[in-house]
Design an enzyme around this catalytic site. Structure first.
Site, PDB file in Angstrom:
ATOM      1  N   GLY A  10       0.844  -1.201   0.000  1.00  0.00           N
ATOM      2  CA  GLY A  10       0.000   0.000   0.000  1.00  0.00           C
ATOM      3  C   GLY A  10       0.873   1.243   0.000  1.00  0.00           C
ATOM      4  O   GLY A  10       0.537   2.256   0.622  1.00  0.00           O
ATOM      5  N   GLN A  14      -2.013   7.137   1.363  1.00  0.00           N
ATOM      6  CA  GLN A  14      -1.722   8.327   2.169  1.00  0.00           C
ATOM      7  C   GLN A  14      -0.578   8.083   3.161  1.00  0.00           C
ATOM      8  O   GLN A  14       0.362   8.880   3.230  1.00  0.00           O
ATOM      9  CB  GLN A  14      -2.983   8.779   2.927  1.00  0.00           C
ATOM     10  CG  GLN A  14      -2.848  10.178   3.509  1.00  0.00           C
ATOM     11  CD  GLN A  14      -3.844  10.475   4.630  1.00  0.00           C
ATOM     12  OE1 GLN A  14      -4.539   9.580   5.120  1.00  0.00           O
ATOM     13  NE2 GLN A  14      -3.909  11.720   5.037  1.00  0.00           N
ATOM     14  N   ASP A  36       2.229  -1.728  -4.386  1.00  0.00           N
ATOM     15  CA  ASP A  36       0.856  -1.226  -4.429  1.00  0.00           C
ATOM     16  C   ASP A  36       0.234  -1.729  -5.725  1.00  0.00           C
ATOM     17  O   ASP A  36       0.939  -2.189  -6.622  1.00  0.00           O
ATOM     18  CB  ASP A  36       0.875   0.313  -4.419  1.00  0.00           C
ATOM     19  CG  ASP A  36      -0.425   0.913  -3.879  1.00  0.00           C
ATOM     20  OD1 ASP A  36      -0.370   1.582  -2.833  1.00  0.00           O
ATOM     21  OD2 ASP A  36      -1.483   0.711  -4.503  1.00  0.00           O
ATOM     22  N   ASP A  53      -0.623  -7.396  -5.621  1.00  0.00           N
ATOM     23  CA  ASP A  53      -1.962  -7.539  -5.054  1.00  0.00           C
ATOM     24  C   ASP A  53      -1.831  -8.407  -3.804  1.00  0.00           C
ATOM     25  O   ASP A  53      -1.564  -9.612  -3.899  1.00  0.00           O
ATOM     26  CB  ASP A  53      -2.886  -8.198  -6.091  1.00  0.00           C
ATOM     27  CG  ASP A  53      -4.288  -8.399  -5.552  1.00  0.00           C
ATOM     28  OD1 ASP A  53      -4.541  -8.037  -4.378  1.00  0.00           O
ATOM     29  OD2 ASP A  53      -5.138  -8.926  -6.300  1.00  0.00           O
ATOM     30  N   TYR A 143     -16.014  -0.743   8.288  1.00  0.00           N
ATOM     31  CA  TYR A 143     -14.577  -0.512   8.445  1.00  0.00           C
ATOM     32  C   TYR A 143     -14.147  -0.765   9.893  1.00  0.00           C
ATOM     33  O   TYR A 143     -13.163  -1.478  10.154  1.00  0.00           O
ATOM     34  CB  TYR A 143     -14.278   0.928   8.036  1.00  0.00           C
ATOM     35  CG  TYR A 143     -12.868   1.402   8.270  1.00  0.00           C
ATOM     36  CD1 TYR A 143     -11.807   0.883   7.532  1.00  0.00           C
ATOM     37  CD2 TYR A 143     -12.592   2.393   9.216  1.00  0.00           C
ATOM     38  CE1 TYR A 143     -10.514   1.345   7.738  1.00  0.00           C
ATOM     39  CE2 TYR A 143     -11.309   2.864   9.411  1.00  0.00           C
ATOM     40  CZ  TYR A 143     -10.279   2.332   8.681  1.00  0.00           C
ATOM     41  OH  TYR A 143      -9.004   2.800   8.871  1.00  0.00           O
ATOM     42  N   LYS A 147     -11.571  -3.530  11.463  1.00  0.00           N
ATOM     43  CA  LYS A 147     -10.411  -3.156  12.284  1.00  0.00           C
ATOM     44  C   LYS A 147     -10.454  -3.869  13.634  1.00  0.00           C
ATOM     45  O   LYS A 147      -9.429  -4.326  14.133  1.00  0.00           O
ATOM     46  CB  LYS A 147     -10.342  -1.631  12.466  1.00  0.00           C
ATOM     47  CG  LYS A 147      -9.916  -0.891  11.205  1.00  0.00           C
ATOM     48  CD  LYS A 147      -8.513  -1.283  10.762  1.00  0.00           C
ATOM     49  CE  LYS A 147      -8.038  -0.586   9.517  1.00  0.00           C
ATOM     50  NZ  LYS A 147      -6.739  -1.082   9.017  1.00  0.00           N
TER      51      LYS A 147
HETATM   52  N1  SER Z   1      -9.070   8.240   8.668  1.00  0.00           N
HETATM   53  C1  SER Z   1      -9.790   7.009   8.741  1.00  0.00           C
HETATM   54  C2  SER Z   1     -11.127   7.139   8.103  1.00  0.00           C
HETATM   55  O1  SER Z   1     -11.664   8.216   8.090  1.00  0.00           O
HETATM   56  C3  SER Z   1      -9.936   6.586  10.161  1.00  0.00           C
HETATM   57  O2  SER Z   1      -9.185   5.468  10.391  1.00  0.00           O
HETATM   58  O3  SER Z   1     -11.647   6.182   7.635  1.00  0.00           O
END
Ligand code: SER
Length: 313
Positions: A10, A14, A36, A53, A143, A147
């Protein structure tokens, strides 16, 4: 570090963009393999870049063996806002990438793993202020669910197979080298680009939405620090709370107006508001401070001035 190379998965994202530069500077570019699905923003940005990948386990394993990789920084993920729109794809990417990498460590092909968790593991019923390390964890975003499951997986692989995986619950990250993508905290990066172009900005969160944030340099320092701390000092094997600053879109607008007095923000909350509302206002990072000496350096004022200084160059 001859037979001790680092693989960043990755690297064009960012965090990856900034992290690779730091790792290359510290360990020598020849020892860092950046990977990436997408190429880096600038051509020849990295000495070693491969298209990879992470979900293709066969090729991942082959590359790791070929390149004598000993550490992996796994940054590939689908962030909170994007994940809500592609639940299955996000689940597959966020979970299978992690299990593929943890398996490499279980089989002793690699020695150490970094994997970022997020403030998204907290949910609407977690305490909002100074959210503690150990508290109610009922995330409401897919998400956050990936996590939280990932944190449990890390702890399981550590307890059962002695896999040295280290993790941080990252807040919203603000850096100038790359745009964020697909997150709920992305407004805090985008807004700087609009201000610099003398454009007004329409924020997708309400003006009073307070969220934990961090300047990218602080985040990179935290990652480098947790990865180089003695193994026995890493006492939390799910993921560490870390914190730097908390602010609202309105407060950020006010800071930006110091540089661009005519800058204006409109507020038009969308589906991301619900995600933001389920996250903490601020985070208690006592354990990270005590266990491995974490301390953030960048305030809202300082990160704003750094963003403008670097972006206008
Ligand atoms: N910056 C991330 C998001 O907004 C938070 O882990 O998904």
């Amino acid at each position: 570090m001859k037979n001790n190379k680092i693989l960043v998965i990755g690297s064009s994202g960012q965090i990856g963009t900034d992290l690779c530069l730091s790792l290359e500077r510290i360990y020598g570019a020849e020892n860092i393999i950046c990977s990436d699905l997408n190429p880096p923003k600038e051509k020849n940005q990295h000495k070693n870049f491969i298209k990879l990948d992470v979900l293709d386990n066969k090729i991942l394993t082959r590359k790791v063996k070929e390149e004598n990789i000993s550490e992996i920084y796994l940054l590939a993920a689908s962030l909170s806002a994007l994940a809500e729109k592609n639940v299955l794809i996000s689940w597959e990417l966020n979970m299978n990438s992690l299990i593929n990498v943890l398996e490499l460590a279980r089989k002793k092909i690699i020695k150490k793993v970094f994997w970022p968790s997020s403030i998204a593991v907290f949910g609407p019923d977690s305490p909002k202020l100074n959210t503690p390390q150990n508290t109610i964890l009922n995330p409401s975003s897919i998400y956050g669910i990936t996590k939280l499951a990932g944190e449990k997986l890390c702890k399981y692989y550590y307890d059962k197979f002695d896999v040295d995986v280290r993790s941080l619950r990252l807040p919203g990250l603000i850096g100038w080298r790359s745009l964020a993508g697909g997150g709920t905290t992305d407004y805090a990066v985008e807004i700087f680009y609009y201000a610099l172009k003398n454009n007004d900005y329409t924020c997708f969160l309400s003006k009073e939405t307070i969220l934990p944030m961090m300047y990218m340099d602080d985040a990179i320092e935290a990652i480098l620090k947790i990865m180089t701390t003695k193994k026995e000092n890493i006492k939390i094997r799910t993921s560490y709370n870390i914190s730097a600053v908390s602010f609202t879109p309105k407060e950020l607008e006010k800071q930006i107006k110091i540089y661009f007095p005519n800058f204006n923000v409109k507020f038009k909350p969308d589906y991301r508001q619900k995600i933001a509302d389920s996250w903490p206002d601020s985070i208690d990072d006592q354990e990270a401070k005590v266990d491995w000496g974490w301390k953030a350096k960048f305030s809202l004022e300082k990160l704003t001035s750094e963003m403008f200084k670097n972006l206008s160059n």
